[in-house]
Scaffold this active site. Structure first.
Site, PDB file in Angstrom:
ATOM      1  N   GLU A  76     -36.351 -20.910 -10.586  1.00  0.00           N
ATOM      2  CA  GLU A  76     -37.143 -21.875 -11.377  1.00  0.00           C
ATOM      3  C   GLU A  76     -36.199 -22.926 -11.926  1.00  0.00           C
ATOM      4  O   GLU A  76     -35.022 -22.650 -12.149  1.00  0.00           O
ATOM      5  CB  GLU A  76     -37.795 -21.165 -12.578  1.00  0.00           C
ATOM      6  CG  GLU A  76     -38.825 -20.142 -12.225  1.00  0.00           C
ATOM      7  CD  GLU A  76     -39.388 -19.413 -13.459  1.00  0.00           C
ATOM      8  OE1 GLU A  76     -40.326 -18.647 -13.296  1.00  0.00           O
ATOM      9  OE2 GLU A  76     -38.866 -19.619 -14.569  1.00  0.00           O
ATOM     10  N   LYS A 125     -34.245 -24.799 -14.606  1.00  0.00           N
ATOM     11  CA  LYS A 125     -33.846 -24.460 -15.973  1.00  0.00           C
ATOM     12  C   LYS A 125     -33.889 -25.750 -16.782  1.00  0.00           C
ATOM     13  O   LYS A 125     -32.978 -26.575 -16.730  1.00  0.00           O
ATOM     14  CB  LYS A 125     -32.436 -23.869 -16.019  1.00  0.00           C
ATOM     15  CG  LYS A 125     -32.048 -23.440 -17.418  1.00  0.00           C
ATOM     16  CD  LYS A 125     -30.673 -22.819 -17.448  1.00  0.00           C
ATOM     17  CE  LYS A 125     -30.373 -22.195 -18.808  1.00  0.00           C
ATOM     18  NZ  LYS A 125     -30.554 -23.081 -19.945  1.00  0.00           N
ATOM     19  N   ARG A 136     -37.553 -23.640 -26.147  1.00  0.00           N
ATOM     20  CA  ARG A 136     -38.428 -22.549 -25.726  1.00  0.00           C
ATOM     21  C   ARG A 136     -39.527 -22.374 -26.768  1.00  0.00           C
ATOM     22  O   ARG A 136     -39.247 -22.319 -27.965  1.00  0.00           O
ATOM     23  CB  ARG A 136     -37.599 -21.278 -25.629  1.00  0.00           C
ATOM     24  CG  ARG A 136     -38.333 -20.097 -25.037  1.00  0.00           C
ATOM     25  CD  ARG A 136     -37.339 -18.977 -24.813  1.00  0.00           C
ATOM     26  NE  ARG A 136     -37.901 -17.869 -24.088  1.00  0.00           N
ATOM     27  CZ  ARG A 136     -37.166 -16.988 -23.427  1.00  0.00           C
ATOM     28  NH1 ARG A 136     -35.854 -17.089 -23.404  1.00  0.00           N
ATOM     29  NH2 ARG A 136     -37.737 -15.986 -22.797  1.00  0.00           N
ATOM     30  N   GLU A 171     -41.294 -24.080 -21.816  1.00  0.00           N
ATOM     31  CA  GLU A 171     -40.201 -24.915 -22.298  1.00  0.00           C
ATOM     32  C   GLU A 171     -40.816 -26.279 -22.623  1.00  0.00           C
ATOM     33  O   GLU A 171     -41.422 -26.909 -21.743  1.00  0.00           O
ATOM     34  CB  GLU A 171     -39.128 -25.016 -21.199  1.00  0.00           C
ATOM     35  CG  GLU A 171     -37.834 -25.627 -21.636  1.00  0.00           C
ATOM     36  CD  GLU A 171     -36.870 -24.672 -22.364  1.00  0.00           C
ATOM     37  OE1 GLU A 171     -37.241 -23.507 -22.646  1.00  0.00           O
ATOM     38  OE2 GLU A 171     -35.759 -25.110 -22.670  1.00  0.00           O
ATOM     39  N   PHE A 220     -43.683 -20.883 -18.125  1.00  0.00           N
ATOM     40  CA  PHE A 220     -42.996 -20.025 -17.168  1.00  0.00           C
ATOM     41  C   PHE A 220     -43.325 -18.552 -17.294  1.00  0.00           C
ATOM     42  O   PHE A 220     -42.917 -17.750 -16.467  1.00  0.00           O
ATOM     43  CB  PHE A 220     -41.479 -20.254 -17.190  1.00  0.00           C
ATOM     44  CG  PHE A 220     -40.797 -19.959 -18.506  1.00  0.00           C
ATOM     45  CD1 PHE A 220     -40.448 -18.669 -18.854  1.00  0.00           C
ATOM     46  CD2 PHE A 220     -40.491 -20.998 -19.386  1.00  0.00           C
ATOM     47  CE1 PHE A 220     -39.810 -18.400 -20.050  1.00  0.00           C
ATOM     48  CE2 PHE A 220     -39.849 -20.739 -20.592  1.00  0.00           C
ATOM     49  CZ  PHE A 220     -39.505 -19.427 -20.928  1.00  0.00           C
ATOM     50  N   ARG A 224     -31.122  -9.051 -23.022  1.00  0.00           N
ATOM     51  CA  ARG A 224     -30.450  -9.885 -22.044  1.00  0.00           C
ATOM     52  C   ARG A 224     -30.078  -8.958 -20.908  1.00  0.00           C
ATOM     53  O   ARG A 224     -29.499  -7.909 -21.122  1.00  0.00           O
ATOM     54  CB  ARG A 224     -29.188 -10.471 -22.669  1.00  0.00           C
ATOM     55  CG  ARG A 224     -28.445 -11.439 -21.774  1.00  0.00           C
ATOM     56  CD  ARG A 224     -27.150 -11.874 -22.433  1.00  0.00           C
ATOM     57  NE  ARG A 224     -27.336 -12.584 -23.685  1.00  0.00           N
ATOM     58  CZ  ARG A 224     -27.736 -13.859 -23.767  1.00  0.00           C
ATOM     59  NH1 ARG A 224     -27.997 -14.545 -22.679  1.00  0.00           N
ATOM     60  NH2 ARG A 224     -27.882 -14.441 -24.937  1.00  0.00           N
TER      61      ARG A 224
HETATM   62  P1  AMP Z   1     -29.370 -20.458 -22.477  1.00  0.00           P
HETATM   63  O1  AMP Z   1     -29.841 -21.189 -23.677  1.00  0.00           O
HETATM   64  O2  AMP Z   1     -28.324 -21.194 -21.697  1.00  0.00           O
HETATM   65  O3  AMP Z   1     -29.028 -19.011 -22.754  1.00  0.00           O
HETATM   66  O4  AMP Z   1     -30.626 -20.391 -21.469  1.00  0.00           O
HETATM   67  C1  AMP Z   1     -31.809 -19.760 -21.807  1.00  0.00           C
HETATM   68  C2  AMP Z   1     -32.849 -20.772 -22.237  1.00  0.00           C
HETATM   69  O5  AMP Z   1     -33.208 -21.604 -21.152  1.00  0.00           O
HETATM   70  C3  AMP Z   1     -34.164 -20.153 -22.648  1.00  0.00           C
HETATM   71  O6  AMP Z   1     -34.154 -19.693 -23.957  1.00  0.00           O
HETATM   72  C4  AMP Z   1     -35.149 -21.285 -22.436  1.00  0.00           C
HETATM   73  O7  AMP Z   1     -35.236 -22.085 -23.606  1.00  0.00           O
HETATM   74  C5  AMP Z   1     -34.500 -22.149 -21.382  1.00  0.00           C
HETATM   75  N1  AMP Z   1     -35.217 -22.224 -20.104  1.00  0.00           N
HETATM   76  C6  AMP Z   1     -35.316 -23.337 -19.369  1.00  0.00           C
HETATM   77  N2  AMP Z   1     -35.984 -23.121 -18.238  1.00  0.00           N
HETATM   78  C7  AMP Z   1     -36.333 -21.819 -18.225  1.00  0.00           C
HETATM   79  C8  AMP Z   1     -37.023 -20.988 -17.296  1.00  0.00           C
HETATM   80  N3  AMP Z   1     -37.453 -21.447 -16.141  1.00  0.00           N
HETATM   81  N4  AMP Z   1     -37.177 -19.682 -17.618  1.00  0.00           N
HETATM   82  C9  AMP Z   1     -36.699 -19.185 -18.779  1.00  0.00           C
HETATM   83  N5  AMP Z   1     -36.044 -19.928 -19.702  1.00  0.00           N
HETATM   84  C10 AMP Z   1     -35.847 -21.230 -19.427  1.00  0.00           C
END
Ligand code: AMP
Length: 588
Positions: A250, A252, A257, A302, A342, A417
C-alpha cells in the site's frame, strides 16, 4: 475506601523508581481495594480521572489552589507562597504548612477515595464565570477534612504534578499478580487494554469477573483501539525474505493516522496516540458518515493534506496548520485533505480484528463508498522485487513516503509492532539508513537569535524493558525559526519542576519536560558515550549509545506516543549494522 490508604501508597511510590518495588506497592494497594473503586484508583495513580481519550482535564491553577489552602487553614497566602518558593512543589509545601496547622485543628471526618474522586470530577466538569468560586469551595472543603499527607496528594492531582512515573505495563503487571496470582497473565490483560485503551475498565473487569471476563473482553464502539504498528525494512530484497512470495503493498502516505468510530451521525476521531482530534477535522465529521454503509463501524485512515489543483499529496507538516483552537474553519479551507482508508476494525456490532488482511480489505470496500474526499489507500498485490519497485515508483510520484507491506492472511494485532506489517521508505535520508523518532526530555535556553526559545533539546530513546527514557543526544541543528517557535508552544506546558522518574540522564538540562513529545532526527553515526544512557552497558560497561551530528528533520511527530519512539533495541541493531559496513570497507 479510606483515602489515607491511597495517600500512604502514593508516599511509598514517590520514594522509589524501581519497577519491581513499584509493582509490589501496587499489588498491596490493589489487594486492599474494594472492586467498585478499583477503576478510580487506577486512574488516580496515573494522575487522571478518566482514560486519556475522554480528554477530561482538571486544569486548576496554582493561584486558586493557594487561595483554597489559605481558606481551609486560615494561614495567610503570603506564608504559603513563601513555603512554595522554597520547596518548588505546592503539594509538598502544603503538607509542611498544614503539619503546623493540624496541631491545633480537630479533624472533622475521614475522607474516602470516592469522595475525593467525585469532588475532583465535579471540579473538572465546572466551567463558566462562577466556576472559580465553586472550584475553590470544593477544594477547600476537601482540604478541611484532609490530613497533611492527604492534602499534599490531593493538590498534586489537582495541579497535575503527581508524577509517580508509573507506566501502564507496571499497572498491568500488578493487576495480573493481585487478581490471578501471576505476572504471566499480563498478556491477557494487555489484549483487553489494546482493544479498549481504558486501564480502569481492564482493572474493574479482572477484579470483578476474573480472567474469564478478561478473555471475553470485547471492542467497545467509541473507545479507541491501540493501533497496529509496522517494523521497518531497508530493501525490497529484505521485504521478500520476511513476507514470502505474495503480499499486499500500500502507499505509505505522509499524513496523520485517524481512527474513526461512526454510528449514524455520531463520529469520534482518535489520533495515533489516542488523543481526541475531532476539533481539527470538522470536514471529516461532516462528510464521512454519508460514505458509510453499516449501522456502526470503526475504521482507520490516513488524513493527508493535498494540493487541490493537482490532487498531489503534501507532506505531514501541512496538517500542523490545523492544530489550532480558533479559526479552524479557515484552516479547513486553506489546507484541504483527503481521507485515505486502509483498515476496518469493527462493523455492525462485531469485531473485525480477527479477520485476515484480505477479508478486512474486502469488508472495507464493501462498507465504505469512495468519492472525492474519501478514498481507499492505493493497494496492489505484489509477488517479486520488480513489482514492489514499480509500485514504489508510483507511490513516490504521487507524493508519498514509500510503501507499507502487509501479509495477506494475518489478523490486525492491536497495540503491537510486528513483522506482519513492514514499512519500506524510498530514500535513506541519512547515513544510518533511516531517521529516528526520539523523545524530548530536556531543553536548554537559546542564545542570540534563539533567546526566548529552547535552542537545544535533550533527546531520549524508549527502553522497552525498563519502561524508561534514557538520554541519547543533544540536538541544536535543523531548526528553523518557525519550528523553534512551534516547539516552544508545545513544550512549554510540559515543563516539570522535578525530572520525571522515567527519564534517565546524567546530563543536567536547563528545564525538564514531561516525556510526551516525539521528534524526528537524522544523524551521521551512532557512537559509544560515557555520558548518554541509551542501551547502557550492553556493548561496553559504563558506556551508552549516542548520536553523532544529530539534526532535526523538521518533523514534530505530535501523532506519536512516546512508547512508539525508537527503542534501545532498534538503536543497537543500527549500531551493529554500521559496524559491519565499516568492517567491510576496511577489508576492501
Ligand atoms: P511510521 O510513522 O514511520 O512508524 O509509520 C507508520 C505510520 O504510517 C502509521 O502510523 C500511519 O500514520 C502511516 N501510514 C501511511 N500509510 C499507511 C498505510 N497504508 N497503512 C498503515 N499506516 C500507514
Amino acid at each position: 475506601m479510606e483515602f489515607a490508604i491511597l495517600a500512604e501508597s502514593f508516599n511509598k511510590m514517590e520514594a522509589t523508581r524501581k519497577r519491581l518495588e513499584l509493582t509490589q506497592i501496587l499489588v498491596e494497594l490493589f489487594e486492599k481495594t474494594p472492586h467498585d473503586v478499583i477503576s478510580k484508583i487506577v486512574y488516580l495513580i496515573q494522575g487522571k480521572l478518566r482514560p486519556d481519550f475522554e480528554g477530561i482535564e482538571l486544569g486548576v491553577a496554582e493561584k486558586l489552589a493557594i487561595r483554597a489552602i489559605s481558606k481551609s487553614s486560615g494561614i495567610p497566602i503570603k506564608k504559603i507562597e513563601d513555603e512554595y518558593r522554597k520547596s518548588g512543589d505546592l503539594g509538598h509545601a502544603s503538607s509542611i504548612i498544614l503539619e503546623q496547622k493540624t496541631q491545633t485543628t480537630f479533624l472533622v471526618e475521614d475522607i474516602t477515595v470516592e469522595r475525593v474522586y467525585e469532588t475532583l470530577f465535579k471540579i473538572a466538569k465546572l466551567g463558566g464565570s462562577r466556576s472559580q468560586d465553586m472550584k475553590m469551595k470544593y477544594i477547600s472543603s476537601l482540604l478541611n477534612d484532609a490530613t497533611p499527607l492527604e492534602a499534599s496528594f490531593i493538590l498534586k492531582i489537582l495541579l497535575g504534578t503527581l508524577r509517580l512515573g508509573i507506566a501502564e505495563n507496571t499497572v498491568m503487571d500488578a493487576l495480573a499478580i493481585a487478581f490471578s496470582g501471576t505476572k504471566e497473565n499480563r498478556k491477557k490483560l494487555q489484549h483487553a487494554y489494546n482493544v479498549s485503551s481504558d486501564l480502569g475498565k481492564v482493572a474493574e473487569t479482572i477484579a470483578t469477573k476474573g480472567l474469564e471476563g478478561i478473555e471475553k473482553f470485547e471492542i467497545i464502539l467509541f473507545n479507541p483501539i491501540r493501533p497496529m504498528l509496522a517494523d521497518r525494512v531497508k530493501s525490497e530484497e529484505e521485504a521478500i525474505e520476511k513476507m514470502g512470495n505474495e503480499f499486499a503493498a500500500e502507499y505509505k502516505l505522509d499524513g496523520e493516522r485517524v481512527q474513526l468510530h461512526i454510528e449514524g451521525d455520531k463520529v469520534a476521531l482518535f489520533s495515533r496516540s489516542l488523543e481526541n482530534i475531532e476539533s481539527y477535522y470538522p470536514d471529516i465529521i461532516e462528510k464521512i458518515p454519508k460514505n458509510i454503509q453499516a449501522d456502526n463501524i470503526i475504521l482507520e485512515a490516513e488524513a493527508v493534506a493535498i494540493n487541490e489543483n493537482t490532487g498531489e499529496f503534501l507532506p505531514f507538516q501541512e496538517l500542523m496548520h490545523r492544530r489550532r483552537k480558533y479559526k479552524i474553519e479557515k484552516a479547513v479551507t486553506e489546507y484541504p485533505i483527503t481521507v485515505n482508508f486502509f483498515d476496518i476494525l469493527y462493523c455492525n456490532g462485531k469485531s473485525c480484528v480477527e479477520l485476515s488482511y484480505k477479508e478486512r480489505r474486502e469488508a472495507l470496500e464493501k462498507h465504505v463508498k469512495e468519492d472525492e474526499f474519501a478514498k481507499y489507500i492505493p493497494m496492489s498485490i505484489v509477488k517479486n522485487e520488480n513489482e514492489i519497485e514499480d509500485f514504489m515508483e508510483n507511490s513516490i510520484n504521487a507524493g508519498s513516503e514509500g510503501l507499507m507491506l502487509k501479509m495477506l492472511d494475518k489478523p490486525y494485532q492491536a497495540g503491537s509492532r510486528g513483522s506482519h506489517w513492514l514499512k519500506l521508505k524510498r530514500e535513506y535520508r541519512n547515513e544510518l539508513g533511516d531517521s529516528l523518532d526520539l523523545v524530548v526530555i530536556g531543553g536548554f535556553f537559546g542564545k542570540g537569535r534563539r533567546t526566548g526559545n529552547y535552542g537545544t533539546l535533550l533527546l531520549a530513546t524508549y527502553d522497552e524493558d525498563e519502561d524508561t527514557f534514557p538520554s541519547i543526544c543533544k540536538v541544536g541543528t535543523g531548526f528553523s525559526d518557525e519550528s523553534l517557535d512551534q516547539l516552544y508552544q508545545i513544550l512549554h506546558p510540559k515543563v516539570s519542576i522535578k525530572k520525571n522518574p522515567r527519564i534517565i540522564s546524567e546530563m543536567e538540562a536547563d528545564v525538564w519536560f514531561e516525556p510526551e513529545l516525539v521528534i524526528e532526527v537524522v544523524a551521521s553515526e551512532i557512537t559509544l558515550s560515557p555520558i548518554h544512557k541509551a542501551a547502557k552497558d550492553v556493548i561496553r560497561k559504563d558506556a551508552g549509545l549516542a548520536l553523532r551530528f544529530p539534526k532535526f528533520t523538521g518533523k514534530i511527530r505530535v501523532e506519536k506516543a512516546v512508547e512508539d519512539a525508537s527503542t534501545n533495541e532498534e538503536l543497537l541493531t543500527l549500531y551493529k549494522g554500521q559496524k559491519k559496513v565499516a568492517h567491510e570497507k576496511n577489508l576492501m
